[in-house]
Design a protein around this motif. Structure first.
Motif, PDB file in Angstrom:
ATOM      1  N   THR A  52     -54.615  -9.793   4.710  1.00  0.00           N
ATOM      2  CA  THR A  52     -53.951  -8.678   3.526  1.00  0.00           C
ATOM      3  C   THR A  52     -52.876  -9.466   2.973  1.00  0.00           C
ATOM      4  OG1 THR A  52     -54.914  -6.882   4.945  1.00  0.00           O
ATOM      5  CG2 THR A  52     -53.447  -6.610   3.323  1.00  0.00           C
ATOM      6  N   TYR A  55     -53.253 -11.639  -0.006  1.00  0.00           N
ATOM      7  CA  TYR A  55     -53.650 -11.957  -1.198  1.00  0.00           C
ATOM      8  C   TYR A  55     -52.090 -11.628  -2.443  1.00  0.00           C
ATOM      9  CZ  TYR A  55     -57.523  -9.440   1.275  1.00  0.00           C
ATOM     10  OH  TYR A  55     -58.349  -8.757   1.858  1.00  0.00           O
ATOM     11  N   ASN A  60     -51.238 -10.795  -6.563  1.00  0.00           N
ATOM     12  CA  ASN A  60     -51.734  -8.971  -6.364  1.00  0.00           C
ATOM     13  C   ASN A  60     -50.980  -8.589  -5.113  1.00  0.00           C
ATOM     14  OD1 ASN A  60     -53.812 -10.841  -7.887  1.00  0.00           O
ATOM     15  ND2 ASN A  60     -55.395 -10.848  -5.816  1.00  0.00           N
ATOM     16  N   VAL A  62     -51.208  -4.809  -2.826  1.00  0.00           N
ATOM     17  CA  VAL A  62     -51.784  -3.638  -2.521  1.00  0.00           C
ATOM     18  C   VAL A  62     -51.222  -2.424  -2.021  1.00  0.00           C
ATOM     19  CG1 VAL A  62     -53.065  -3.648   0.046  1.00  0.00           C
ATOM     20  CG2 VAL A  62     -53.177  -6.117  -0.549  1.00  0.00           C
ATOM     21  N   TYR A  86     -63.176  -8.944   0.069  1.00  0.00           N
ATOM     22  CA  TYR A  86     -61.399  -8.288   0.250  1.00  0.00           C
ATOM     23  C   TYR A  86     -61.316  -6.841   0.424  1.00  0.00           C
ATOM     24  CZ  TYR A  86     -60.992 -12.556  -0.860  1.00  0.00           C
ATOM     25  OH  TYR A  86     -61.012 -14.423  -1.087  1.00  0.00           O
ATOM     26  N   ASP A  87     -62.276  -6.218   0.055  1.00  0.00           N
ATOM     27  CA  ASP A  87     -61.375  -4.772   0.642  1.00  0.00           C
ATOM     28  C   ASP A  87     -61.672  -4.756   1.854  1.00  0.00           C
ATOM     29  OD1 ASP A  87     -62.906  -4.158  -2.479  1.00  0.00           O
ATOM     30  OD2 ASP A  87     -64.790  -3.527  -1.332  1.00  0.00           O
ATOM     31  N   SER A 195     -60.702  -4.628  -6.447  1.00  0.00           N
ATOM     32  CA  SER A 195     -60.655  -5.780  -5.389  1.00  0.00           C
ATOM     33  C   SER A 195     -61.880  -6.771  -6.051  1.00  0.00           C
ATOM     34  CB  SER A 195     -61.051  -5.530  -4.357  1.00  0.00           C
ATOM     35  OG  SER A 195     -62.675  -5.221  -3.864  1.00  0.00           O
ATOM     36  N   MET A 212     -54.280  -3.782  -6.761  1.00  0.00           N
ATOM     37  CA  MET A 212     -55.114  -3.301  -5.972  1.00  0.00           C
ATOM     38  C   MET A 212     -55.527  -2.686  -5.210  1.00  0.00           C
ATOM     39  SD  MET A 212     -57.650  -6.998  -4.798  1.00  0.00           S
ATOM     40  CE  MET A 212     -55.970  -8.105  -3.922  1.00  0.00           C
ATOM     41  N   TRP A 214     -56.596   0.982  -2.618  1.00  0.00           N
ATOM     42  CA  TRP A 214     -57.546   1.964  -1.433  1.00  0.00           C
ATOM     43  C   TRP A 214     -57.402   3.443  -1.279  1.00  0.00           C
ATOM     44  CZ3 TRP A 214     -56.314  -2.849  -1.933  1.00  0.00           C
ATOM     45  CH2 TRP A 214     -57.078  -4.167  -1.730  1.00  0.00           C
TER      46      TRP A 214
END
Length: 244
Positions: A52, A55, A60, A62, A86-87, A195, A212, A214
């Motif tokens: 992770t 990234y 980027n 997260v 990349y999920d 993503s 990105m 989640w």
């Protein structure tokens, strides 16, 4: 601008990403042989923290949002949309306390350092899409582990990645099979945003400076509902949160 900087930063990302996979392959083997499942799982959690972090080399970001109070001693079926490979590392790392396993293509269980080792020995259901009997057997094995060990699973019901972020219809099959064996499992939707943009230009260059996210959404009750109704409710909850 995102593409321009992608040309510059992508080689650094791939070098770092590849080194992590190579380094953690023997680490996983040692942990599994000497410490069993728990030690192996800890190594996988750390592996996915590093993956992770790769990234960030692209600029980027997260953002993993989980405001839900989910039990750790009860199986959970996390249902997520699927936008890119990349999920997966953030899902493994940030959901680590739930022992979340994946339903994966059997082809990924060989030939990829670290990733294939984890899929083969970490409890995933590695299915052969050309062999329905084998696929069902793998999912039933996963369901049994969920019931016996209070593991959880992450399922991408779209069946394949969305290259534009636009969601595909959700399939019910695998989730219905698990719910039959683990009826007390909690259904929890997870929405993934942007993503897909990381691979917007393909594998090279990767897109730089992309935000990105989640987000774990509120659980969906399966009591008195069919698997079809539950999956539909999860799909609708995710679809409402997907950024176009």
């Amino acid at each position: 601008m995102n593409k321009f900087f992608g040309y510059i930063l992508t080689p650094f990302h791939y070098l770092y990403f590849g080194l992590i996979l190579v380094i953690f392959h023997p680490i996983q083997w040692i942990c599994l042989k000497l410490g069993g499942y728990e030690a192996h799982k800890r190594s996988v959690d750390i592996l996915n923290w590093f993956l992770t972090s790769s990234y960030y080399l692209l600029g980027n970001s997260v953002h993993f949002i989980n405001n839900q109070q989910l039990p750790v001693a009860q199986p959970i079926i996390f249902i997520a949309n699927h936008q890119s490979m990349y999920d997966i590392p953030p899902l493994i790392y940030f959901l680590r306390k739930h022992h979340a396993k994946f339903v994966s293509k059997i082809e990924l269980a060989s030939g990829i350092p670290s990733i294939s080792f984890n899929l083969k020995y970490g409890g995933a259901a590695n299915i052969d899409r050309s062999d329905p009997k084998q696929s069902i057997a793998e999912i039933l094995k996963l369901a049994k582990n969920m019931k016996d060990k209070n593991w959880s699973t992450v399922i991408f019901p779209e069946g394949t990645r969305s290259k534009t972020g636009v969601m595909k219809p959700f399939a019910v099959g695998g989730i219905a099979t698990i719910l039959k064996k683990v009826p007390h499992a909690i259904i929890v939707p997870v929405v993934i945003n942007n993503s897909w943009k990381m691979v917007q230009y393909g594998s090279f260059p990767l897109r730089a400076f992309t935000a990105m996210s989640w987000e774990v959404l509120a659980p969906i009750s399966s009591e008195g509902r069919t698997a079809e109704d539950v999956v539909k409710a999860a799909e609708e909850a995710i679809r409402e949160k997907v950024v176009p």
